[in-house]
Design a protein around this motif. Structure first.
Motif, PDB file in Angstrom:
ATOM      1  N   MET A 112     -13.819 -34.599 -18.302  1.00  0.00           N
ATOM      2  CA  MET A 112     -14.047 -36.010 -18.598  1.00  0.00           C
ATOM      3  C   MET A 112     -13.897 -36.305 -20.089  1.00  0.00           C
ATOM      4  N   ARG A 113     -12.760 -35.937 -20.648  1.00  0.00           N
ATOM      5  CA  ARG A 113     -12.478 -36.299 -22.025  1.00  0.00           C
ATOM      6  C   ARG A 113     -12.155 -37.788 -22.117  1.00  0.00           C
ATOM      7  N   GLY A 114     -12.408 -38.367 -23.289  1.00  0.00           N
ATOM      8  CA  GLY A 114     -11.994 -39.744 -23.488  1.00  0.00           C
ATOM      9  C   GLY A 114     -13.103 -40.661 -23.954  1.00  0.00           C
ATOM     10  N   ALA A 115     -12.767 -41.966 -23.988  1.00  0.00           N
ATOM     11  CA  ALA A 115     -13.605 -42.973 -24.648  1.00  0.00           C
ATOM     12  C   ALA A 115     -14.878 -43.304 -23.888  1.00  0.00           C
ATOM     13  N   ASP A 116     -14.834 -43.304 -22.549  1.00  0.00           N
ATOM     14  CA  ASP A 116     -16.012 -43.721 -21.773  1.00  0.00           C
ATOM     15  C   ASP A 116     -16.179 -42.847 -20.534  1.00  0.00           C
ATOM     16  N   PRO A 117     -16.679 -41.632 -20.714  1.00  0.00           N
ATOM     17  CA  PRO A 117     -16.866 -40.740 -19.560  1.00  0.00           C
ATOM     18  C   PRO A 117     -17.904 -41.255 -18.572  1.00  0.00           C
ATOM     19  N   VAL A 118     -18.836 -42.091 -19.034  1.00  0.00           N
ATOM     20  CA  VAL A 118     -19.820 -42.676 -18.112  1.00  0.00           C
ATOM     21  C   VAL A 118     -19.097 -43.558 -17.098  1.00  0.00           C
ATOM     22  N   PHE A 119     -18.223 -44.437 -17.578  1.00  0.00           N
ATOM     23  CA  PHE A 119     -17.445 -45.315 -16.695  1.00  0.00           C
ATOM     24  C   PHE A 119     -16.621 -44.498 -15.709  1.00  0.00           C
ATOM     25  N   GLN A 120     -15.895 -43.515 -16.219  1.00  0.00           N
ATOM     26  CA  GLN A 120     -14.997 -42.744 -15.363  1.00  0.00           C
ATOM     27  C   GLN A 120     -15.753 -41.914 -14.333  1.00  0.00           C
ATOM     28  N   SER A 121     -16.894 -41.349 -14.724  1.00  0.00           N
ATOM     29  CA  SER A 121     -17.664 -40.520 -13.791  1.00  0.00           C
ATOM     30  C   SER A 121     -18.164 -41.339 -12.612  1.00  0.00           C
ATOM     31  N   ILE A 122     -18.629 -42.565 -12.892  1.00  0.00           N
ATOM     32  CA  ILE A 122     -19.112 -43.433 -11.808  1.00  0.00           C
ATOM     33  C   ILE A 122     -17.952 -43.926 -10.964  1.00  0.00           C
ATOM     34  N   LYS A 123     -16.908 -44.416 -11.605  1.00  0.00           N
ATOM     35  CA  LYS A 123     -15.760 -44.971 -10.876  1.00  0.00           C
ATOM     36  C   LYS A 123     -15.144 -43.944  -9.948  1.00  0.00           C
ATOM     37  N   LYS A 124     -15.065 -42.695 -10.395  1.00  0.00           N
ATOM     38  CA  LYS A 124     -14.430 -41.658  -9.608  1.00  0.00           C
ATOM     39  C   LYS A 124     -15.391 -40.997  -8.614  1.00  0.00           C
ATOM     40  N   GLN A 125     -16.605 -41.545  -8.519  1.00  0.00           N
ATOM     41  CA  GLN A 125     -17.588 -41.110  -7.525  1.00  0.00           C
ATOM     42  C   GLN A 125     -17.891 -39.614  -7.635  1.00  0.00           C
ATOM     43  N   LYS A 126     -18.065 -39.156  -8.864  1.00  0.00           N
ATOM     44  CA  LYS A 126     -18.422 -37.766  -9.086  1.00  0.00           C
ATOM     45  C   LYS A 126     -19.845 -37.500  -8.589  1.00  0.00           C
ATOM     46  N   ASN A 127     -20.090 -36.289  -8.152  1.00  0.00           N
ATOM     47  CA  ASN A 127     -21.426 -35.917  -7.679  1.00  0.00           C
ATOM     48  C   ASN A 127     -22.372 -35.584  -8.827  1.00  0.00           C
ATOM     49  N   LYS A 149     -24.919 -29.458 -20.082  1.00  0.00           N
ATOM     50  CA  LYS A 149     -26.019 -29.698 -19.143  1.00  0.00           C
ATOM     51  C   LYS A 149     -25.594 -30.751 -18.128  1.00  0.00           C
ATOM     52  N   THR A 150     -25.825 -30.447 -16.840  1.00  0.00           N
ATOM     53  CA  THR A 150     -25.415 -31.368 -15.782  1.00  0.00           C
ATOM     54  C   THR A 150     -26.570 -32.254 -15.336  1.00  0.00           C
ATOM     55  N   LEU A 151     -26.189 -33.368 -14.705  1.00  0.00           N
ATOM     56  CA  LEU A 151     -27.141 -34.348 -14.191  1.00  0.00           C
ATOM     57  C   LEU A 151     -26.589 -34.888 -12.877  1.00  0.00           C
ATOM     58  N   PRO A 152     -27.378 -34.863 -11.781  1.00  0.00           N
ATOM     59  CA  PRO A 152     -26.884 -35.439 -10.526  1.00  0.00           C
ATOM     60  C   PRO A 152     -26.541 -36.919 -10.709  1.00  0.00           C
ATOM     61  N   LEU A 153     -25.454 -37.342 -10.077  1.00  0.00           N
ATOM     62  CA  LEU A 153     -25.006 -38.726 -10.203  1.00  0.00           C
ATOM     63  C   LEU A 153     -25.195 -39.436  -8.872  1.00  0.00           C
ATOM     64  N   HIS A 154     -26.203 -40.300  -8.821  1.00  0.00           N
ATOM     65  CA  HIS A 154     -26.529 -41.033  -7.594  1.00  0.00           C
ATOM     66  C   HIS A 154     -25.562 -42.198  -7.414  1.00  0.00           C
ATOM     67  N   THR A 155     -25.241 -42.521  -6.179  1.00  0.00           N
ATOM     68  CA  THR A 155     -24.267 -43.586  -5.909  1.00  0.00           C
ATOM     69  C   THR A 155     -24.762 -44.959  -6.349  1.00  0.00           C
ATOM     70  N   ASP A 156     -26.057 -45.127  -6.550  1.00  0.00           N
ATOM     71  CA  ASP A 156     -26.596 -46.421  -6.966  1.00  0.00           C
ATOM     72  C   ASP A 156     -26.668 -46.586  -8.478  1.00  0.00           C
ATOM     73  N   ASN A 223     -20.456 -50.706 -10.022  1.00  0.00           N
ATOM     74  CA  ASN A 223     -21.519 -50.032 -10.767  1.00  0.00           C
ATOM     75  C   ASN A 223     -21.037 -49.549 -12.132  1.00  0.00           C
ATOM     76  N   ALA A 224     -19.790 -49.087 -12.188  1.00  0.00           N
ATOM     77  CA  ALA A 224     -19.233 -48.588 -13.455  1.00  0.00           C
ATOM     78  C   ALA A 224     -19.035 -49.710 -14.477  1.00  0.00           C
TER      79      ALA A 224
END
Length: 312
Positions: A112-127, A149-156, A223-224
């Protein structure tokens, strides 16, 4: 471990605030650097600096190299941490000061390199998502990883919610990061075979593609985009609408409807829209130039059952 104030944080977003407070409580924070254009972050950091006696540096892009040279001259300086800092560290300074610059990347590297990994992680429905602390090198997001360090990504999770979770994760892992750096841990090279780089989201990236996205994909996009973009874009009869909050629904229609078609719009059932692959969504909140409102309130604009949202 040293308690000398020997660390500088360069930041441009509220996500850095918990880490700033933690570093101060550890007795390690010397200065905070903030871009001159960011009034909100400047305001918080100015109050914090005034209350704590921490030095605040207002950074101008045109003077970046000179100001960073002044920072690197701070007596007993140990590390400079960038947290959402928008500008590249000059290569010359990286070469002159090895093992000084480290970045807190709010996403998993190298995927998840790039300007907004938060946006991309949610949009791509990562776990899962997380934080990657890495050495800063010439190429963006490519330095050796000191800690991941990892963090679970809830769909909500919305973009804002995930930013908050990640900001506290950064604060939580700081002692471990400092321990690793104190031991001169050089980190691990990134695996280029799984690397992905994502540019800053464009209008197309934040617009709903009714013909291609099912209900779960649209929910992830919405959500993203919440709250930074006030939702995901769509369009109806000259009216630009941003969908802010949605939920899955089991509503089914016996008839075939094109994606984007309004199946229901009333106060009791709300606003139900047909999506790709015979899936449906309840649109709970929308935003227009007239304000934020419940989905069914688009009735006031003349929208009726059977009409269709279009892709921008």
């Amino acid at each position: 471990m040293s308690t000398i104030r020997d660390i500088v944080i360069l930041c441009n977003n509220r996500m850095a605030f918990p880490a700033i407070q933690t570093l101060h409580s550890l007795g390690r924070l010397h200065s905070i650097g903030v871009p001159v254009e960011n009034e909100d972050v400047k305001a918080f950091c100015a109050v914090f600096a005034s209350d704590t006696g921490i030095n605040l540096i207002i950074i101008e892009k045109s003077k970046l190299k000179f100001q960073l040279q002044e920072i690197t001259a701070i007596k007993d300086l140990k590390f400079i941490f960038t947290m959402t800092f928008p500008w590249k560290i000059p290569e010359e300074l990286i070469r002159q000061h090895p093992n000084l610059f480290y970045n807190f990347h709010y996403g998993l590297l190298p995927e998840m390199r790039g300007a907004d990994p938060v946006f991309q992680s949610i949009k791509k429905q990562k776990n899962e998502t997380g934080i990657s602390v890495h050495a800063i090198e010439k190429e963006i997001d490519k330095g050796k990883i000191i800690l991941r360090k990892t963090l679970p990504l809830h769909t909500d999770f919305t973009h804002g919610m995930l930013c908050t979770h990640l900001s506290y994760l950064a604060s939580y892992i700081l002692p471990e990061v400092l321990t690793l750096l104190h031991r001169n841990d050089e980190g691990m090279h990134q695996d280029e075979t799984v690397a992905e780089y994502y540019k800053k989201p464009t209008i197309a990236d934040v617009s709903i593609q009714w013909e291609h996205q099912d209900s779960k994909s649209i929910q992830a996009l919405v959500n993203a985009c919440n709250p930074w973009n006030k939702g995901a874009y769509t369009h109806w009869n000259g009216l630009n609408v941003r969908i802010v909050e949605v939920s899955q629904t089991d509503t089914l229609s016996a008839d075939q409807h094109a994606p984007g078609t309004i199946l229901e719009i009333n106060e009791n059932k709300g606003l139900i829209i047909q999506c790709y692959n015979n899936t449906q969504l309840r649109i709970n909140t929308v935003y227009t130039d007239e304000g934020f409102m419940s989905g069914h309130k688009l009735l006031a604009f003349g929208i009726k059952n059977g009409e269709q949202f279009a892709t921008l």
